[in-house]
Design an enzyme around this catalytic site. Structure first.
Site, PDB file in Angstrom:
ATOM      1  N   ILE A  34       9.939   1.833  -7.500  1.00 46.16           N
ATOM      2  CA  ILE A  34       8.600   1.272  -7.346  1.00 46.16           C
ATOM      3  C   ILE A  34       8.321   1.007  -5.873  1.00 46.16           C
ATOM      4  O   ILE A  34       8.978   0.158  -5.255  1.00 46.16           O
ATOM      5  CB  ILE A  34       8.457  -0.046  -8.134  1.00 46.16           C
ATOM      6  CG1 ILE A  34       8.840   0.165  -9.604  1.00 46.16           C
ATOM      7  CG2 ILE A  34       7.033  -0.584  -8.025  1.00 46.16           C
ATOM      8  CD1 ILE A  34       9.059  -1.115 -10.374  1.00 46.16           C
ATOM      9  N   SER A 204      -3.610   4.033  -9.196  1.00 42.24           N
ATOM     10  CA  SER A 204      -4.828   4.491  -8.537  1.00 42.24           C
ATOM     11  C   SER A 204      -5.839   3.348  -8.482  1.00 42.24           C
ATOM     12  O   SER A 204      -5.467   2.177  -8.357  1.00 42.24           O
ATOM     13  CB  SER A 204      -5.377   5.714  -9.268  1.00 42.24           C
ATOM     14  OG  SER A 204      -6.444   6.309  -8.580  1.00 42.24           O
ATOM     15  N   TYR A 218     -10.533   3.223   1.647  1.00 39.18           N
ATOM     16  CA  TYR A 218      -9.639   3.028   0.504  1.00 39.18           C
ATOM     17  C   TYR A 218      -9.950   4.033  -0.599  1.00 39.18           C
ATOM     18  O   TYR A 218      -9.060   4.729  -1.097  1.00 39.18           O
ATOM     19  CB  TYR A 218      -9.794   1.599  -0.011  1.00 39.18           C
ATOM     20  CG  TYR A 218      -8.944   1.266  -1.213  1.00 39.18           C
ATOM     21  CD1 TYR A 218      -7.560   1.234  -1.120  1.00 39.18           C
ATOM     22  CD2 TYR A 218      -9.528   0.958  -2.451  1.00 39.18           C
ATOM     23  CE1 TYR A 218      -6.770   0.914  -2.221  1.00 39.18           C
ATOM     24  CE2 TYR A 218      -8.759   0.630  -3.548  1.00 39.18           C
ATOM     25  CZ  TYR A 218      -7.377   0.611  -3.428  1.00 39.18           C
ATOM     26  OH  TYR A 218      -6.608   0.294  -4.524  1.00 39.18           O
ATOM     27  N   LYS A 222      -7.490   7.128  -1.753  1.00 36.38           N
ATOM     28  CA  LYS A 222      -6.879   7.006  -3.079  1.00 36.38           C
ATOM     29  C   LYS A 222      -7.271   8.164  -3.989  1.00 36.38           C
ATOM     30  O   LYS A 222      -6.450   8.688  -4.739  1.00 36.38           O
ATOM     31  CB  LYS A 222      -7.287   5.676  -3.720  1.00 36.38           C
ATOM     32  CG  LYS A 222      -6.695   4.454  -3.057  1.00 36.38           C
ATOM     33  CD  LYS A 222      -5.190   4.333  -3.267  1.00 36.38           C
ATOM     34  CE  LYS A 222      -4.861   3.797  -4.633  1.00 36.38           C
ATOM     35  NZ  LYS A 222      -3.392   3.541  -4.790  1.00 36.38           N
ATOM     36  N   THR A 256      -4.207  -9.965  -5.764  1.00 40.83           N
ATOM     37  CA  THR A 256      -2.925  -9.804  -5.086  1.00 40.83           C
ATOM     38  C   THR A 256      -2.995 -10.368  -3.670  1.00 40.83           C
ATOM     39  O   THR A 256      -4.086 -10.626  -3.144  1.00 40.83           O
ATOM     40  CB  THR A 256      -2.554  -8.325  -5.016  1.00 40.83           C
ATOM     41  OG1 THR A 256      -3.530  -7.652  -4.193  1.00 40.83           O
ATOM     42  CG2 THR A 256      -2.548  -7.681  -6.403  1.00 40.83           C
TER      43      THR A 256
END
Length: 327
Positions: A34, A204, A218, A222, A256
């Site tokens: 990860i 994604s 971004y 992506k 986050t």
């Protein structure tokens, strides 16, 4: 912009069908790598695979302090669950191709310590591309060229470095025919390893489908990687035995540390998702039940039982649930 969901039920946290404790979602014996796994969504996914009984969880991150803290915390959680998952950490900048290759070579070496000669070599089973360069707040033309380069370095090139290193043994066997019908020369190496399946989970973003303000660097970077994974799935489908499947998914609106650094605090009135949601969804995607969704784009918010009910539609229409032009 409104977005039409494929399921009527929309989730914001983990639920029984995708729970890592559900035996149907077992990751027993698997090695899971990860990137960006020391915090946020990546760490939530690491927690989920550990809870699902993965043999080894490999966390990749760019800061040693974050790696040490994540490893200590995750090992304590694993011990409290009574699991035997082993945690490995790698301090790594995924934009450095040679360093990524060295790290994956070391992972393979460690996995095969003590393996008898002339036996099949072990390899990692799941790659989760969770590391991301997040940009927010400028108009498309106010972002500097360097801001675009920085986003693409991580979100496209860095993730391609990871994918290339993960599939290093299989790459020589991946077939391709060009538009002028010239076929790539391939090696038969993989043909004797068809029982082994590898899974790539592309973390994604909904920004690949929906235009949100201030996300030009971004979103474009992506969508570039997600489109590359769609291309790759088409190529590896030419291998016998379906040895590789790729899933691209929006992890949800999780608050986050990276998001906090962009916005400075939680947006009032915004319906945030719990980090357990993408963790459980990733574990479910790596299970046999999700195999029919390879090559498709998904939202972790979507109800998996309703997705399974759409299985026939997915199988009949190869463009259903993909990045495509609506006409």
């Amino acid at each position: 912009m409104a977005f039409r969901h494929l399921t009527k039920t929309i989730h914001h946290t983990v639920y029984p069908a995708i729970s890592p404790s559900n035996p149907l979602n077992s990751a027993h014996g698997k090695t899971v790598i990860i990137s960006g796994g020391a915090s946020g969504i990546g760490y939530g996914i690491a927690q989920a695979f550990a809870a699902a009984g993965a043999a080894t969880v490999v966390i990749i991150a760019r800061r040693q302090v974050a790696l040490d803290e994540a490893s200590t915390k995750l090992c304590a959680e694993i011990a409290s669950m009574g699991n035997k998952t082993v945690v490995w950490t790698y301090l790594l900048d995924i934009t450095k191709e040679a360093a990524v290759g060295d790290a994956f070579d070391d992972i393979r070496k460690r996995l095969n310590e003590g393996v008898e000669p002339n036996t099949q070599l072990k390899d990692a089973d799941v790659l989760v591309t969770s590391a991301a360069h997040v940009g927010q707040g400028e108009t498309t033309l106010n972002y500097s060229p360097q801001a675009y380069r920085d986003a693409f370095e991580t979100n496209l090139f860095g993730n391609l470095n990871l994918t290339r290193a993960f599939l290093k043994p299989e790459i020589p066997a991946i077939p391709m025919a060009t538009l002028d019908r010239r076929a790539k020369q391939t090696s038969p190496f993989l043909h004797t390893h068809t029982h082994k399946q590898k899974i790539i989970l592309d973390v994604s973003t909904l920004s690949t489908h929906v235009v949100f303000p201030g996300q030009a660097t971004y979103a474009t970077s992506k969508i570039a990687f997600t489109r590359a994974m769609q291309q790759l799935q088409n190529e590896v489908d030419g291998l016998p035995g379906t040895p590789i499947r790729i899933h691209s998914f929006h992890p949800g609106a999780v608050f986050t540390p990276a998001i906090a650094s962009q916005f400075g605090g939680k947006l009032e009135g915004f319906d945030w998702d719990d980090e357990s949601l993408p963790g459980g969804f990733a574990v479910w995607l790596a299970s046999p039940a999700a195999a029919f969704l390879k090559g498709r784009f998904l939202l972790s918010n979507w109800d998996v039982e309703e997705l399974i009910a759409l299985k026939e539609k997915y199988e009949e229409d190869p463009e259903f649930g993909t990045l495509s032009l609506k006409t």
